[in-house]
Design an enzyme around this catalytic site. Structure first.
Site, PDB file in Angstrom:
ATOM      1  N   CYS A  67       2.929  31.772  18.051  1.00  0.00           N
ATOM      2  CA  CYS A  67       2.722  30.319  17.685  1.00  0.00           C
ATOM      3  C   CYS A  67       3.454  29.140  18.299  1.00  0.00           C
ATOM      4  O   CYS A  67       2.866  28.427  18.871  1.00  0.00           O
ATOM      5  CB  CYS A  67       2.951  30.226  16.233  1.00  0.00           C
ATOM      6  SG  CYS A  67       4.803  30.030  15.644  1.00  0.00           S
ATOM      7  N   HIS A 105       7.109  29.427  11.771  1.00  0.00           N
ATOM      8  CA  HIS A 105       5.708  28.994  12.502  1.00  0.00           C
ATOM      9  C   HIS A 105       5.708  27.556  12.673  1.00  0.00           C
ATOM     10  O   HIS A 105       6.262  26.825  12.194  1.00  0.00           O
ATOM     11  CB  HIS A 105       4.612  29.564  11.220  1.00  0.00           C
ATOM     12  CG  HIS A 105       3.237  29.336  11.754  1.00  0.00           C
ATOM     13  ND1 HIS A 105       2.851  29.777  13.293  1.00  0.00           N
ATOM     14  CD2 HIS A 105       2.244  28.609  11.445  1.00  0.00           C
ATOM     15  CE1 HIS A 105       1.667  29.398  13.261  1.00  0.00           C
ATOM     16  NE2 HIS A 105       1.309  28.657  12.178  1.00  0.00           N
ATOM     17  N   ASP A 119      -4.035  24.080  14.240  1.00  0.00           N
ATOM     18  CA  ASP A 119      -3.176  25.124  14.527  1.00  0.00           C
ATOM     19  C   ASP A 119      -4.022  26.339  15.283  1.00  0.00           C
ATOM     20  O   ASP A 119      -5.034  26.977  14.946  1.00  0.00           O
ATOM     21  CB  ASP A 119      -2.892  25.963  13.030  1.00  0.00           C
ATOM     22  CG  ASP A 119      -1.961  26.828  13.221  1.00  0.00           C
ATOM     23  OD1 ASP A 119      -1.751  27.643  14.296  1.00  0.00           O
ATOM     24  OD2 ASP A 119      -1.452  27.581  12.119  1.00  0.00           O
TER      25      ASP A 119
END
Length: 257
Positions: A67, A105, A119
């Protein structure tokens, strides 16, 4: 970092104006072009929180990442296009319904005529940005997602095939800087308790569903049907990595014991 080269990496040739349509199309293109993977953790290659490093790996080497890398580079490129982007910290739920620490995250807030949650670094999640609106609920490719607020926290949910809502993660709207994620980035590379040091993963969305390599297991989802195959050895694993993800790694000695 060259925007044109980045868009070529995404196989994207659409509009680049600062609009919700552009954001949606580039976001979706990223999911289909760049895999979520943690192979550098297993290769003992240090992952640095630098946009130049993200660009060199994802665009120059045509790799994926996790991420911090995927959303970190996506944010940088959106800014080059003229979008207003804010890094946000998110927490993934544990099996006991508690949450992991902050900065586990990274997600993105993109402000247009209204704010959106973006995302491209969570593996199997929404492929189009969703409006950052309390109570929002919408469907993408047959899957429903929603956002709810509890106090100053936001909860992102995905509905499973049985109709139940599962938490993807929670987050706050407090703006963050890239270096704020450094401690958790180091944790995920080195801690035996991190999910990224426990197994190799490489996964990417396809027009029909998804392809995933989870250690020596190949999982292909096509039009709702899930096929799984146990791979014989590292050699077959590397062939699948090249076939499905266009990633070539050195021989079996690449992964230190």
């Amino acid at each position: 970092m060259k925007l044109e080269t980045y868009l070529e990496r995404l196989d994207y040739a659409g509009p680049v104006e600062v609009t919700p349509e552009t954001l949606t199309r580039v976001h979706r293109a990223h999911h289909f072009a760049v895999p979520f993977e943690n192979l550098d953790v297993w290769l003992k290659r240090r992952i640095e929180l630098k946009e130049e490093s993200f660009y060199r790996k994802i665009v120059g080497e045509r790799r994926g990442g996790f991420c911090y890398e995927l959303n970190g580079l996506f944010a940088a490129m959106l800014r080059q296009m003229g979008f207003a982007v804010t890094l946000l910290s998110a927490r993934v739920p544990r099996k006991d319904s508690s949450f992991v620490p902050e900065f586990d995250h990274m997600v993105l807030r993109v402000d247009l005529e209204r704010p959106y949650l973006a995302d491209v670094g969570f593996g199997e999640a929404f492929q189009r940005p969703i409006p950052l609106q309390d109570g929002f609920e919408g469907e993408q490719d047959g899957v429903r997602y929603r956002l709810l607020t509890v106090g100053d926290r936001w909860l992102a949910h995905r509905q499973n095939s049985g109709g139940e809502w599962n938490e993807l993660y929670d987050f706050s709207l407090q703006p963050r800087a890239l270096e704020d994620f450094a401690e958790m980035c180091e944790y995920h590379q080195t801690s035996p308790d991190s999910s990224f040091t426990k197994r190799r993963i490489c996964t990417i969305a396809t027009a029909e569903g998804r392809v995933t390599l989870a250690d020596l297991r190949l999982i292909i989802t096509r039009n709702g049907e899930r096929l799984e195959k146990n791979l014989a050895d590292e050699e077959e694993w590397r062939r699948c990595l090249k076939l499905y993800f266009a990633i070539e790694l050195p021989d079996s000695r690449a992964f230190p014991a």
